[in-house]
Motif scaffolding. Structure first.
Motif, PDB file in Angstrom:
ATOM      1  N   ASN A 166       0.863  -1.190   0.000  1.00 41.71           N
ATOM      2  CA  ASN A 166       0.000   0.000   0.000  1.00 41.71           C
ATOM      3  C   ASN A 166       0.900   1.242   0.000  1.00 41.71           C
ATOM      4  O   ASN A 166       0.953   1.977   0.978  1.00 41.71           O
ATOM      5  CB  ASN A 166      -0.928   0.002   1.211  1.00 41.71           C
ATOM      6  N   CYS A 168       0.616   3.828  -1.946  1.00 37.06           N
ATOM      7  CA  CYS A 168      -0.090   4.927  -2.604  1.00 37.06           C
ATOM      8  C   CYS A 168       0.376   6.280  -2.045  1.00 37.06           C
ATOM      9  O   CYS A 168       0.475   6.463  -0.827  1.00 37.06           O
ATOM     10  CB  CYS A 168      -1.593   4.785  -2.397  1.00 37.06           C
ATOM     11  N   ARG A 187       1.204  -1.409  -9.300  1.00 34.79           N
ATOM     12  CA  ARG A 187       0.793  -1.048  -7.942  1.00 34.79           C
ATOM     13  C   ARG A 187       0.121   0.333  -7.937  1.00 34.79           C
ATOM     14  O   ARG A 187      -0.872   0.557  -7.230  1.00 34.79           O
ATOM     15  CB  ARG A 187       1.996  -1.052  -7.003  1.00 34.79           C
ATOM     16  N   SER A 188       0.672   1.248  -8.702  1.00 31.97           N
ATOM     17  CA  SER A 188       0.115   2.600  -8.763  1.00 31.97           C
ATOM     18  C   SER A 188      -1.295   2.587  -9.349  1.00 31.97           C
ATOM     19  O   SER A 188      -2.184   3.313  -8.889  1.00 31.97           O
ATOM     20  CB  SER A 188       1.021   3.508  -9.592  1.00 31.97           C
ATOM     21  N   LYS A 190      -3.458   0.190  -9.164  1.00 29.27           N
ATOM     22  CA  LYS A 190      -4.356  -0.307  -8.121  1.00 29.27           C
ATOM     23  C   LYS A 190      -4.734   0.823  -7.164  1.00 29.27           C
ATOM     24  O   LYS A 190      -5.882   0.904  -6.696  1.00 29.27           O
ATOM     25  CB  LYS A 190      -3.706  -1.455  -7.356  1.00 29.27           C
ATOM     26  N   CYS A 191      -3.775   1.686  -6.882  1.00 31.77           N
ATOM     27  CA  CYS A 191      -4.042   2.825  -6.000  1.00 31.77           C
ATOM     28  C   CYS A 191      -5.094   3.740  -6.614  1.00 31.77           C
ATOM     29  O   CYS A 191      -6.101   4.077  -5.971  1.00 31.77           O
ATOM     30  CB  CYS A 191      -2.758   3.618  -5.749  1.00 31.77           C
ATOM     31  N   THR A 192      -4.856   4.147  -7.859  1.00 35.71           N
ATOM     32  CA  THR A 192      -5.775   5.092  -8.491  1.00 35.71           C
ATOM     33  C   THR A 192      -7.139   4.459  -8.755  1.00 35.71           C
ATOM     34  O   THR A 192      -8.174   5.136  -8.663  1.00 35.71           O
ATOM     35  CB  THR A 192      -5.177   5.646  -9.793  1.00 35.71           C
ATOM     36  N   LYS A 196      -7.242   6.189  -4.540  1.00 40.66           N
ATOM     37  CA  LYS A 196      -6.130   6.649  -3.705  1.00 40.66           C
ATOM     38  C   LYS A 196      -5.086   7.362  -4.572  1.00 40.66           C
ATOM     39  O   LYS A 196      -5.092   7.223  -5.798  1.00 40.66           O
ATOM     40  CB  LYS A 196      -5.485   5.458  -2.991  1.00 40.66           C
ATOM     41  N   ILE A 199       1.282   6.277  -6.955  1.00 36.78           N
ATOM     42  CA  ILE A 199       2.672   6.211  -6.498  1.00 36.78           C
ATOM     43  C   ILE A 199       3.493   7.132  -7.394  1.00 36.78           C
ATOM     44  O   ILE A 199       3.362   7.114  -8.625  1.00 36.78           O
ATOM     45  CB  ILE A 199       3.216   4.781  -6.589  1.00 36.78           C
TER      46      ILE A 199
END
Length: 303
Positions: A166, A168, A187-188, A190-192, A196, A199
């Motif tokens: 996590n 983010c 990963r980034s 997934k954040c957006t 969120k 990254i």
């Protein structure tokens, strides 16, 4: 088109030589005999039967021209003289080349210039911690010789509370054109997708610069091949620590032209020969990376 993403990764403990280029490199200190990589070079006896299988164009001058990105300690990096390429990749391939009756001659190059250099004939082989992946095997032959994974690292004590699962909104350092860039991009996203902050992915031409950015506090953390991350932590004099577990193991491979299948096959035999005679294990132990050893080499192994 060449796929440059998917540089490298590795599964292991601590290993040795100058990635950080901060205090140790700046002071020009030499390794002591108890540090990884110190001591005499590992050698392997030539195998006349294998040497006879090397293509005439390569064995004619007794030298094999190697393209490598010498910024990736402890795998491949420049010694204190600023020109000699050393590291566990170099130590191991020297033994493989000796098995084939050849002397390896290294030329430092940007990582993303090596595959085109192999294809054009500028280099006869690429030895630079290349992760084997399907995209790359579409354009070149790859011979496995090591196993590798990804490791995160951050400032000691993790002051910015970075969680690899996590991250983010965090500022993360990474070397350009590596598998870790794709890792961070996924990963980034997934954040957006979760609403969120993205990254912030800061890409650096050399791993040393990425590491220095974390040490200075410019970035919150970094991720790299595990021997590289472990070595950075080892050399930071307590300024860095590893973060989380090693993951996504994959093999490294030597790279030769797609039309040189016979040469790839004899390289595979040579790797198997150094595994059998003990010089393989000796080279990896010298650099403290024996945790990434493989028992069987293969040409273009299935992922």
């Amino acid at each position: 088109m060449f796929n440059f993403n998917g540089r490298r990764r590795a599964v292991i403990g601590v290993a040795g030589a100058a990635l950080l280029t901060l205090s140790l490199a700046a002071c020009g200190e030499k390794e002591s005999d108890d540090q990884p990589g110190a001591g005499p070079s590992v050698t392997a006896d030539a195998d006349s039967a294998l040497a006879a299988k090397v293509p005439d164009a390569i064995k004619a001058d007794g030298v094999i021209k190697v393209g490598t990105d010498a910024t990736y300690a402890p795998a491949e990096f420049l010694d204190t003289d600023g020109k000699t390429v050393i590291g566990f990749d170099v130590e191991l391939f020297n033994a493989v080349a000796q098995k084939l009756g050849l002397k390896a001659e290294y030329e430092a190059a940007p990582f993303d210039a090596i595959l085109p250099g192999v294809d054009s004939g500028k280099y006869e082989i690429g030895v630079s911690s290349f992760t084997i992946n399907p995209e790359r095997m579409q354009t070149v032959n790859m011979v496995s010789y090591f196993s590798a994974g990804t490791q995160w690292a951050t400032k000691a004590g993790n002051p910015n509370q970075v969680d690899p699962d996590n991250a983010c909104g965090k500022k993360i350092a990474v070397q350009t054109s590596t598998v870790q860039v794709e890792d961070l991009e996924a990963r980034s996203k997934k954040c957006t997708d979760a609403g969120k902050p993205a990254i912030s992915i800061d890409q650096y031409q050399s791993q040393a610069d990425a590491t220095a950015a974390v040490v200075s506090g410019k970035n919150d953390a970094m991720l790299a091949d595990s021997p590289v991350g472990a070595y950075a932590v080892q050399q930071s004099n307590g300024q860095l620590e590893v973060l989380g577990d090693i993951y996504e193991s994959a093999p490294y491979g030597y790279v030769v032209k797609k039309d040189q299948t016979a040469f790839a096959e004899v390289l595979q035999e040579a790797v198997q020969a150094v595994i059998a005679d003990g010089s393989y294990e000796a080279a990896l132990k010298k650099w403290g990376v024996e945790g990434g050893a493989i028992s069987t080499s293969a040409v273009n192994p299935a992922s």
